[in-house]
Design an enzyme around this catalytic site. Structure first.
Site, PDB file in Angstrom:
ATOM      1  CE  LYS A  20      -1.269   2.092   3.504  1.00 45.42           C
ATOM      2  NZ  LYS A  20      -1.944   2.563   4.980  1.00 45.42           N
ATOM      3  CB  SER A  21       3.898   2.100   2.286  1.00 43.00           C
ATOM      4  OG  SER A  21       3.092   2.081   3.323  1.00 43.00           O
ATOM      5  NE  ARG A 120      -4.424   8.144  11.932  1.00 44.40           N
ATOM      6  CZ  ARG A 120      -4.203   7.077  11.143  1.00 44.40           C
ATOM      7  NH1 ARG A 120      -5.144   6.441  10.474  1.00 44.40           N
ATOM      8  NH2 ARG A 120      -2.674   6.593  10.985  1.00 44.40           N
ATOM      9  CB  SER A 164       2.763  10.109  11.446  1.00 45.22           C
ATOM     10  OG  SER A 164       2.596   9.557  10.253  1.00 45.22           O
ATOM     11  CG  ASP A 306       1.451   0.238  10.642  1.00 37.37           C
ATOM     12  OD1 ASP A 306       0.680   0.918  11.627  1.00 37.37           O
ATOM     13  OD2 ASP A 306       1.394   0.591   9.341  1.00 37.37           O
ATOM     14  CE  LYS A 333       0.238   4.042  13.094  1.00 30.42           C
ATOM     15  NZ  LYS A 333       0.906   4.258  11.805  1.00 30.42           N
TER      16      LYS A 333
END
Length: 423
Positions: A20-21, A120, A164, A306, A333
């Site tokens: 995904k990243s 967030r 983050s 994660d 998250k």
């Protein structure tokens, strides 16, 4: 939707879905490159579809072929109608990457997002915008950004490294659009360094030269143009972690499509499994994990946050008392993952002590339970590992896996998982 899981004999082979990243990074880079790029093996899931949709609204052409997405990029601009919103849905990566890019475009962009993203952190974005002289307004679940066309009031930005990494990656992706380039200073040591390496790697693949120091605390990017390219998305280590964990618990399980030399932070799962006593065999792009008695572990996850649900679930059946630290950011998250993991392990009869940035887990024999996914894909997938060995478990909100791994339940069945889906 509920996933009802019976005790299962796990073993088999699956191919991990694409990262995904990397898919989201490649989509953004391709959209900024004038000309046609091809992204092979992209992840098709809720988060990547959100990224593709907003980039299309900004003017990129995205054509989905059988084996790739063809992206025609360059000349991005905010939608001409103020009523057209750039909806990032629940994708924090899309929001945090897109916002600095919109700040470098000419005109006003309105970014919207799901209510869950509103809780967030956003403060680092506004700190960046203030330093660059970019005006913005935040309402409950929308963000207006008045882009400057790359004309920033400063060619330097300072921000802490213990936020983050997505905020840092976002500004890195926007810096080539700055008319005088940009230098980024991190005022504290960077966390999640591998995610920053992923961003630099992707930028370089699209022709962007990034200068940085060995500690990844200072970056310099001159004004330059993204170049179109063909880009192959590698397999996702985060998604693989659940099946590698199943191999350790019941196995053997082989996961293919993995790059053993990847920059992905969640490749750290291999270290965790080995420390806990699992047998790990790497052969080319495949990893096989055989079941074995697991032992306690003391593990810091600040660089691979994660992995918390996966590692915690394994600790729940390991001999002894495991301590997992570095968990502050896991509370921010899709759910408060520290509490979500602790509550669900307790539901399965596992002793857990929860502190602000750590979990102490005493391994035991899990029992079937009703698991609240908290609408968090990683909670649902991790607890499927434990459900497979004890059975009699219901995972509520099981559809949340669509965020990053739409085929999870099908792959779970491929390796012998007994699951029925109750709509």
């Amino acid at each position: 939707m509920k996933a009802i899981i019976a005790k299962s004999n796990i073993g088999g082979v699956i191919t991990t879905p694409p990262s995904k990243s990397y898919t989201i990074r490649a989509l953004l880079a391709a959209a900024l490159a004038s000309g046609q790029s091809r992204i092979f093996n992209p992840l098709v899931a809720d988060d990547t579809e959100a990224a593709a949709e907003v980039l299309t609204q900004l003017g990129a052409g995205i054509k989905r072929q059988t084996d790739c997405w063809e992206v025609t990029g360059g000349n991005l601009a905010p939608p001409s109608s103020p009523h057209q919103k750039l909806n990032c849905r629940q994708s924090a990566a899309t929001l945090r990457f897109l916002a600095p890019i919109c700040a470098a475009l000419q005109g006003t962009s309105c970014i919207t997002f799901a209510p869950g993203l509103a809780r967030r952190p956003m403060t680092p974005l506004f700190d960046i915008f203030q330093q660059l002289g970019v005006r913005s307004e935040l309402t409950e679940n929308s963000l207006n950004i008045h882009g400057t066309g790359g004309q920033f009031k400063s060619n330097e930005v300072s921000l802490p490294g213990n936020i983050s990494s997505q905020f840092i990656s976002g500004i890195l992706m926007a810096t080539p659009l700055a008319s005088e380039g940009l230098t980024i200073h991190l005022t504290t040591p960077a966390e999640s360094k591998n995610y920053l390496r992923m961003t630099i790697d992707c930028l370089q693949r699209f022709g962007i030269n990034v200068e940085y120091d060995d500690n990844l605390e200072e970056f310099r990017v001159e004004h330059q143009a993204y170049q179109p390219t063909d880009y192959i998305v590698e397999g996702d280590w985060s998604s693989a972690s659940y099946f590698l964990g199943m191999g350790a618990l019941s196995g053997p399980v082989t996961v293919t499509g993995l790059n053993a030399d990847s920059f992905q932070a969640d490749r750290f799962m291999l270290n965790c499994l080995r420390r806990m006593g699992a047998e790990v065999i790497i052969n080319g792009d495949s990893v096989t994990v055989n079941s074995s008695p697991l032992r306690k572990t003391d593990t810091g996850l600040n660089e691979a946050i994660d992995l918390l649900p996966s590692v915690a679930c394994l600790a729940g059946v390991s001999a002894g008392e495991s301590v997992i630290t570095g968990l502050d950011r896991a509370r921010l998250k899709e759910s408060d993952r520290v509490t979500a993991v602790a509550d669900n392990l307790k539901q399965m009869g596992i002793k857990v002590i929860e502190e602000s940035d750590r979990l102490t887990i005493t391994g035991g024999t899990p029992r079937g339970a009703v698991i609240d996914s908290f609408d968090d894909h990683r909670i649902a997938m991790a607890f499927a590992m434990l459900a497979a060995i004890c059975g009699d478990t219901v995972i509520e909100g099981a559809e949340c896996v669509n965020k990053t791994y739409p085929d999870f339940w099908e792959d779970f069945q491929k390796v012998g998982g007994k699951v029925s889906i109750n709509e």
